[in-house]
Design an enzyme around this catalytic site. Structure first.
Site, PDB file in Angstrom:
ATOM      1  CG  ASP A 141      -1.753   1.250   1.352  1.00  0.00           C
ATOM      2  OD1 ASP A 141      -2.240   1.713   0.308  1.00  0.00           O
ATOM      3  OD2 ASP A 141      -1.929   1.784   2.474  1.00  0.00           O
ATOM      4  CB  SER A 142       0.181   4.764  -0.623  1.00  0.00           C
ATOM      5  OG  SER A 142      -0.986   4.812   0.169  1.00  0.00           O
ATOM      6  CE1 TYR A 150       2.633   5.569  -3.255  1.00  0.00           C
ATOM      7  CE2 TYR A 150       1.420   3.671  -4.083  1.00  0.00           C
ATOM      8  CZ  TYR A 150       2.586   4.225  -3.590  1.00  0.00           C
ATOM      9  OH  TYR A 150       3.702   3.437  -3.450  1.00  0.00           O
ATOM     10  N   GLY A 151      -3.055   9.052  -3.439  1.00  0.00           N
ATOM     11  CA  GLY A 151      -4.403   9.440  -3.859  1.00  0.00           C
ATOM     12  C   GLY A 151      -4.499  10.754  -4.595  1.00  0.00           C
ATOM     13  CB  CYS A 174      -3.050   0.860  -2.453  1.00  0.00           C
ATOM     14  SG  CYS A 174      -3.104   2.608  -2.854  1.00  0.00           S
ATOM     15  CG  ASN A 175      -9.607   1.001  -2.750  1.00  0.00           C
ATOM     16  OD1 ASN A 175     -10.599   0.557  -3.292  1.00  0.00           O
ATOM     17  ND2 ASN A 175      -9.230   0.638  -1.535  1.00  0.00           N
ATOM     18  CB  THR A 176      -4.815   5.240  -5.148  1.00  0.00           C
ATOM     19  OG1 THR A 176      -5.669   5.878  -4.203  1.00  0.00           O
ATOM     20  CG2 THR A 176      -4.323   6.237  -6.166  1.00  0.00           C
ATOM     21  CD  GLU A 216      -1.477   8.072   6.733  1.00  0.00           C
ATOM     22  OE1 GLU A 216      -0.345   8.276   7.151  1.00  0.00           O
ATOM     23  OE2 GLU A 216      -1.775   7.195   5.896  1.00  0.00           O
ATOM     24  CB  CYS A 225     -10.029   4.772   0.542  1.00  0.00           C
ATOM     25  SG  CYS A 225      -8.491   5.367   1.258  1.00  0.00           S
ATOM     26  CB  THR A 226      -6.578   0.480   2.123  1.00  0.00           C
ATOM     27  OG1 THR A 226      -5.706   1.521   1.696  1.00  0.00           O
ATOM     28  CG2 THR A 226      -6.706  -0.558   1.046  1.00  0.00           C
ATOM     29  CG  HIS A 227      -6.102   5.414   5.012  1.00  0.00           C
ATOM     30  ND1 HIS A 227      -5.346   4.958   3.974  1.00  0.00           N
ATOM     31  CD2 HIS A 227      -5.243   6.069   5.841  1.00  0.00           C
ATOM     32  CE1 HIS A 227      -4.094   5.334   4.155  1.00  0.00           C
ATOM     33  NE2 HIS A 227      -4.003   5.998   5.287  1.00  0.00           N
TER      34      HIS A 227
END
Ligand code: DGL
Length: 259
Positions: free
Chosen positions: A6-7, A38-39, A69-71, A148, A180-182
């Protein structure tokens, strides 16, 4: 080994789900924290990073790659699949499958980073399967930094989530994809704000289930993965904040490697 990247920190929600679903499999995680996010980058840059991350994981012995990572999944999946001789998983189609199963009237909301929403990938995949679906997307760029920072219970975060979800609520969606993975970290809050009648789809869980299914169907592939239940967490830049958030997310006392 299952290689997951992932980013940064968000993909740990996928690593956590893979660990819960396949507890004995060895996992190596790479969080590209030095280059996150990355988004809001261009597709060209994200493709370059995704290729480099995959190369690193393959060098460490990964036999399958999970783009957590979805992006990166939105813009770099084809490039990674073409370049490497290993099964590559993205996190978008499992979420789409789960959403199509859950949705009663085909009114599906998608939230994600700007790059993911701009790519239109969710909409394309949903419409390919259900042409009459109403897909309503909303970029939510502030949610990644809030996660984050660990601002999970702050009133400001609740206000921002409510504001982002408002247009989807007025469209009366019945299913919401966390693209989005977050976002799974904020799942309870998102569920509260969108309303309990909306099914919230967590791409981490659906991705883990799809990997498990593939391994069941491909015993040869499964046999090439280690079975010691190890988890290596590598990052391109290690900060105290990352350690704290990662340990909270994984609920494990992992050690970290800077690579
Ligand atoms: N991991 C990214 C995603 O799932 C979010 C963080 C970023 O923008 O890099 O889209």
């Amino acid at each position: 080994m299952i290689g997951i990247f992932d980013s940064g920190i968000g993909g740990l929600t996928v690593a956590r789900a893979v660990k819960q679903t396949l507890p004995r499999r060895d996992i190596i995680y790479l969080g590209d924290t030095a280059r996150t996010p990355y988004g809001n980058k261009t597709a060209k840059t994200v493709v370059k990073y995704a290729l480099e991350n995959t190369e690193f994981l393959m060098r460490q012995g990964a036999k399958i790659i999970v783009m957590a990572c979805n992006t990166a999944s939105s813009v770099a999946f084809e490039a990674v699949r073409e370049e490497f001789d290993a099964p590559v998983f993205e996190v978008i189609s499992p979420a789409v499958e789960a959403a199509l199963e859950a949705s009663r009237k085909g009114a599906i909301g998608v939230i994600g980073t700007r790059a993911t929403i701009r790519s239109g990938v969710y909409e394309k995949m949903i419409k390919a399967r259900l042409p009459d679906a109403g897909v309503h997307s909303a970029p939510c760029p502030l949610l990644v930094p809030l996660v984050e920072e660990g601002w999970l219970k702050k009133p400001e975060t609740a206000m921002i989530v409510k504001k982002y979800l408002h247009p989807l609520k007025t469209r009366q969606i019945d299913t919401l994809i966390l693209g989005c993975t977050h976002y799974p970290v904020l799942k309870d809050l998102i569920q509260r704000k969108i309303g309990k009648r909306v099914r919230v789809i967590d791409s981490a869980e659906s991705s883990a289930r799809s990997i498990a299914r593939t391994l069941e169907e491909n015993p040869d592939l499964a046999a090439r993965l280690g079975k010691n239940g190890t988890l290596r967490v590598c990052v391109s830049d290690l900060t105290e904040q990352f350690k704290k958030t990662a340990r909270g997310l994984l609920k494990m006392n992992v050690s970290f490697e800077t690579v």
